[in-house]
Design a protein around this motif. Structure first.
Motif, PDB file in Angstrom:
ATOM      1  N   UNK A   1       0.830  -1.209   0.000  1.00  0.00           N
ATOM      2  CA  UNK A   1       0.000   0.000   0.000  1.00  0.00           C
ATOM      3  C   UNK A   1       0.861   1.254   0.000  1.00  0.00           C
ATOM      4  N   UNK A   2       0.285   2.325  -0.557  1.00  0.00           N
ATOM      5  CA  UNK A   2       0.928   3.626  -0.425  1.00  0.00           C
ATOM      6  C   UNK A   2       0.707   4.104   1.006  1.00  0.00           C
ATOM      7  N   UNK A   3       1.433   5.162   1.389  1.00  0.00           N
ATOM      8  CA  UNK A   3       1.284   5.677   2.755  1.00  0.00           C
ATOM      9  C   UNK A   3      -0.146   6.152   3.013  1.00  0.00           C
ATOM     10  N   UNK A   4      -0.744   6.781   2.009  1.00  0.00           N
ATOM     11  CA  UNK A   4      -2.121   7.265   2.148  1.00  0.00           C
ATOM     12  C   UNK A   4      -3.095   6.099   2.308  1.00  0.00           C
ATOM     13  N   UNK A   5      -2.887   5.037   1.509  1.00  0.00           N
ATOM     14  CA  UNK A   5      -3.753   3.859   1.612  1.00  0.00           C
ATOM     15  C   UNK A   5      -3.590   3.171   2.961  1.00  0.00           C
ATOM     16  N   UNK A   6      -2.367   3.146   3.457  1.00  0.00           N
ATOM     17  CA  UNK A   6      -2.105   2.489   4.738  1.00  0.00           C
ATOM     18  C   UNK A   6      -2.794   3.232   5.881  1.00  0.00           C
ATOM     19  N   UNK A   7      -2.758   4.571   5.831  1.00  0.00           N
ATOM     20  CA  UNK A   7      -3.430   5.368   6.867  1.00  0.00           C
ATOM     21  C   UNK A   7      -4.937   5.138   6.824  1.00  0.00           C
ATOM     22  N   UNK A   8      -5.490   5.100   5.598  1.00  0.00           N
ATOM     23  CA  UNK A   8      -6.935   4.877   5.453  1.00  0.00           C
ATOM     24  C   UNK A   8      -7.311   3.494   5.973  1.00  0.00           C
ATOM     25  N   UNK A   9      -6.494   2.487   5.641  1.00  0.00           N
ATOM     26  CA  UNK A   9      -6.765   1.120   6.113  1.00  0.00           C
ATOM     27  C   UNK A   9      -6.627   1.041   7.626  1.00  0.00           C
ATOM     28  N   UNK A  10      -5.591   1.710   8.160  1.00  0.00           N
ATOM     29  CA  UNK A  10      -5.372   1.714   9.614  1.00  0.00           C
ATOM     30  C   UNK A  10      -6.585   2.266  10.352  1.00  0.00           C
ATOM     31  N   UNK A  11      -7.077   3.419   9.879  1.00  0.00           N
ATOM     32  CA  UNK A  11      -8.221   4.043  10.547  1.00  0.00           C
ATOM     33  C   UNK A  11      -9.486   3.209  10.397  1.00  0.00           C
ATOM     34  N   UNK A  12      -9.666   2.609   9.208  1.00  0.00           N
ATOM     35  CA  UNK A  12     -10.843   1.764   8.990  1.00  0.00           C
ATOM     36  C   UNK A  12     -10.842   0.586   9.958  1.00  0.00           C
ATOM     37  N   UNK A  13      -9.668  -0.019  10.140  1.00  0.00           N
ATOM     38  CA  UNK A  13      -9.560  -1.163  11.048  1.00  0.00           C
ATOM     39  C   UNK A  13      -9.709  -0.712  12.502  1.00  0.00           C
ATOM     40  N   UNK A  14      -8.975   0.329  12.884  1.00  0.00           N
ATOM     41  CA  UNK A  14      -8.967   0.768  14.295  1.00  0.00           C
ATOM     42  C   UNK A  14     -10.349   1.200  14.765  1.00  0.00           C
ATOM     43  N   UNK A  15     -10.944   2.144  14.058  1.00  0.00           N
ATOM     44  CA  UNK A  15     -12.212   2.698  14.513  1.00  0.00           C
ATOM     45  C   UNK A  15     -13.387   1.793  14.144  1.00  0.00           C
ATOM     46  N   UNK A  16     -13.251   1.111  13.009  1.00  0.00           N
ATOM     47  CA  UNK A  16     -14.298   0.160  12.623  1.00  0.00           C
ATOM     48  C   UNK A  16     -14.412  -0.979  13.617  1.00  0.00           C
TER      49      UNK A  16
END
Length: 692
Positions: free
Chosen positions: A540-555
């Motif tokens: 993943x790109x850095x932007x994609x990784x941040x989006x995935x991180x937040x989706x997993x964490x808060x989801x």
């Protein structure tokens, strides 16, 4: 059954058994300690009835003890000797905790409505099957047995041999008829119900009546295929409902105190209910009833003047709101001069002194800034309408009651109290010093919402500990004529506690309440570690990784809360939340990712899917795996109607989890894209790609 499916089923069964064992242990512990927890009362409702009776008796006892004490004083004054040297209790008056609370929230639960009201009005059921069956069978029973009040018993059948759905209302109807000296066998009752059904129902293949009274309903498979084709071509269509104006009261933190884990459930559940209402087209008011008024603001303002004397020119940099509050409280408790200033500031605030109001606004702004960080993390939209909003409205409320319902108020110990219908513990409308209480504030809020905002539904997402208080406020609203419960829905959406691994209230190691920002930050850290463990940072790109991180964490935090029955407590565990098996957000995200990757990997264009669907108005659902998946997809509308009625969001989570599980089964058993010789890719007939 595949090994993967067996492992998945085994894990699911183990998880369910563990949850059940934990529940039983909590119930046993509560009974051993004599603690009437909300969970215990839910599972043993007889205890709840006994508790209500006990609360009534306690209040009556306090009244009797007070009367005895007054009579004893009169007797002594008149020289009359007591006939006994002992009194009903160790003191001549009831203990303070056994009297009606004078300043806090009170409540004695009035009887809730006996008959369930259908507040959801369906204009078009859309793809709903269960909802349409319910409507048809309700009407058939009413036509066959007019005036007979019996619940509709309709459910999905676990065994396909007996159809897809089964109506079991014939047995209770026969029993009720027998009680009225009308003897009819359940089988005959079932035939009478069947006779009142339409002769042709487009989605029903046949209806069989069993001698024992069971009515088996078999769905029309061609109808299901056509519905799946429509879903694939036009997308999901939810039921069309009569539009409602709905207010949802949720989150509700206190100003000058940082949001903590105790605000987690109200915030997540309330937001999710709002999203559901908005999805079906309701006009939704998202209200944050923040605690932004009270005597504590005197000490906070005094401390603000000392710590940040230039606050009128620039917003103070209060890095730790909790510490600021504790500092002001310590000074208030220990410094008499400071306490005197604090009281003076309270008076000035209530008199709307310009600079003091600015100081109050400053404290509110700093606090709201912290709250907004949490709301941004969790993607929460909400409007602050705090206790300060109702200050003038409380004055108007008291005038209104004295003018329109003067007989409902009575004086006791200098207080103005009222006993709503069915309640044995009063609401305190005006304190003995002329001040107001939480009871007054909540009554003013209810009046404003029903009469001025003109809400059809008024939903309070508040912890279960406030049930008695809220039910008493609702009873008062009905007595005042502010709403008709047969038409307007005023409801307490109660929820249990968030527990730690020790099955006690979730705390830090030092025993402090867990700050919500700290909790969510830990979620981000854990999600990042999980993604790195899976090697996602290289793909993943850095932007994609941040989006995935937040989706997993808060989801994960949201889904873990919503997937539990809201009325029960649950143990907060990041390890459990981040599992990729079982009913977790990660499992659902995994299913979603797999679905998206199918066509990306095989480079199938959307235009090809559209052509295929357009040329196939009735999709051939021949494989059992895809047929099960199709039936589950068509249950979405029924699930939405169910949750709108119950406001139990775990039912939606159960639906989505079952959908993801059936998709994985389908994926393992059927080709979605078949690669043929020469590089040709074919959409397989029995693997409708738009199941996605």
């Amino acid at each position: 059954m595949s090994a993967n499916k067996e492992l998945q089923q085994g894990y699911s069964d183990y998880s369910a058994a563990s949850d059940q064992a934990a529940l039983l242990n909590r119930l046993i512990t509560a009974m051993q300690k004599g603690e009437l927890t909300d969970e215990l009362l839910e599972h043993i409702p007889e205890l709840g009835d006994a508790k209500k009776l006990n609360d009534k008796l306690k209040y009556r006892k306090s009244i009797l003890e007070k009367s005895i004490a007054e009579q004893a004083a009169k007797n002594k004054k008149n020289g009359v000797k007591a006939t006994s040297t002992s009194s009903p209790s160790s003191s001549t008056s009831a203990p303070a905790e056994k009297k009606a609370k004078k300043d806090g929230k009170t409540g004695g639960a009035p009887p809730k409505q006996a008959k369930k009201v259908d507040y959801v009005t369906v204009e078009d059921y859309g793809s709903s099957i269960f909802g349409r069956l319910q409507s048809l069978f309700k009407k058939a029973i009413e036509d066959a047995f007019p005036g007979l009040d019996v619940p509709l018993l309709l459910a999905e059948t676990p065994n396909p041999q007996f159809g897809d759905y089964q109506c079991n209302s014939a047995m209770p109807i026969a029993a009720k008829l027998k009680a009225n000296k009308i003897n009819k066998r359940p089988g005959d009752v079932a035939k009478e119900i069947q006779a009142k059904l339409p002769t042709k129902i487009d989605f029903v293949e046949k209806i069989d009546v069993m001698p024992a009274g069971f009515i088996n309903i078999f769905l029309n498979t061609d109808y299901l295929r056509r519905q799946i084709s429509l879903l694939a071509s036009e997308g999901v269509k939810l039921p069309k409902l009569t539009r409602k104006r709905v207010l949802v009261d949720f989150s509700s933190p206190n100003i000058a105190k940082e949001m903590h884990v105790g605000h987690l459930r109200s915030t997540i559940i309330g937001d999710s209910i709002c999203r559901l209402f908005e999805a079906v087209g309701f006009d939704v008011l998202r209200v944050n009833h923040i605690g932004d008024w009270g005597t504590q603001f005197g000490m906070l303002i005094a401390h603000l003047y000392d710590r940040f004397p230039d606050f009128l020119k620039k917003l103070p940099d209060i890095s730790d709101l909790q510490a600021f509050y504790k500092e002001s409280k310590k000074r208030f408790d220990e410094d008499e001069q400071f306490k005197k200033r604090a009281y003076e500031y309270v008076v000035k605030l209530q008199s709307h002194d310009g600079d003091i109001v600015k100081a109050w606004n400053t404290i509110c702004d700093v606090s709201k800034k912290y709250n907004q960080i949490v709301y941004n993390y969790l993607d929460i939209k909400i409007k602050d309408v705090g206790e300060s909003f109702y200050q003038d409205k409380m004055i108007e409320l008291v005038k209104w009651v004295k003018t329109n319902k003067p007989d409902m108020l009575r004086e006791e110990d200098g207080r103005q109290i009222m006993f709503p219908t069915g309640c044995d513990i009063p609401l305190t409308v005006v304190k003995s010093d002329g001040g107001f209480t939480y009871d007054t504030s909540d009554l003013a809020a209810l009046k404003y919402r029903m009469l001025e905002e003109k809400c059809d539904w008024n939903i309070y997402v508040v912890d279960s500990g406030q049930s008695l208080h809220l039910e008493t406020v609702y009873a008062a609203g009905r007595d005042f004529g502010w709403y008709d419960e047969s038409i307007q829905r005023v409801e307490h959406v109660a929820f249990g506690l968030v527990l730690g691994d020790d099955k006690k209230k979730f705390k830090t190691r030092s025993g402090e309440t867990v700050r919500l920002l700290d909790l969510l930050s830990e979620g981000v850290k854990r999600a990042t570690e999980k993604l790195i463990e899976k090697g996602r940072e290289t793909a993943m790109s850095e932007e994609q990784l941040v989006a995935a991180r937040d989706a997993v964490a808060f989801g994960c935090v949201k889904y873990a809360d919503l997937s539990h029955t809201r009325t029960q407590d649950y143990v907060f565990s990041f390890d459990r939340m981040l599992e990729d098996r079982g009913n977790t957000a990660v499992y659902l995200l995994y299913a979603y990712t797999r679905i998206q990757s199918i066509f990306e990997k095989d480079e199938v264009k959307n235009v090809d899917l559209v052509k295929y669907i357009a040329s196939t108005p009735t999709l051939p659902l021949d494989h059992p795996g895809e047929f099960k998946l199709a039936k589950q997809l068509l249950k979405l509308s029924d699930c939405v109607l169910l949750v709108l009625d119950s406001l139990m969001l775990h039912q939606m989570c159960d639906y989505v989890y079952q959908l993801a599980t059936l998709f994985h089964d389908f994926y393992n058993e059927c080709y979605v894209i078949e690669n043929k010789e020469g590089g040709i890719k074919t959409i397989c007939p029995y693997a409708s790609s738009r199941f996605v």
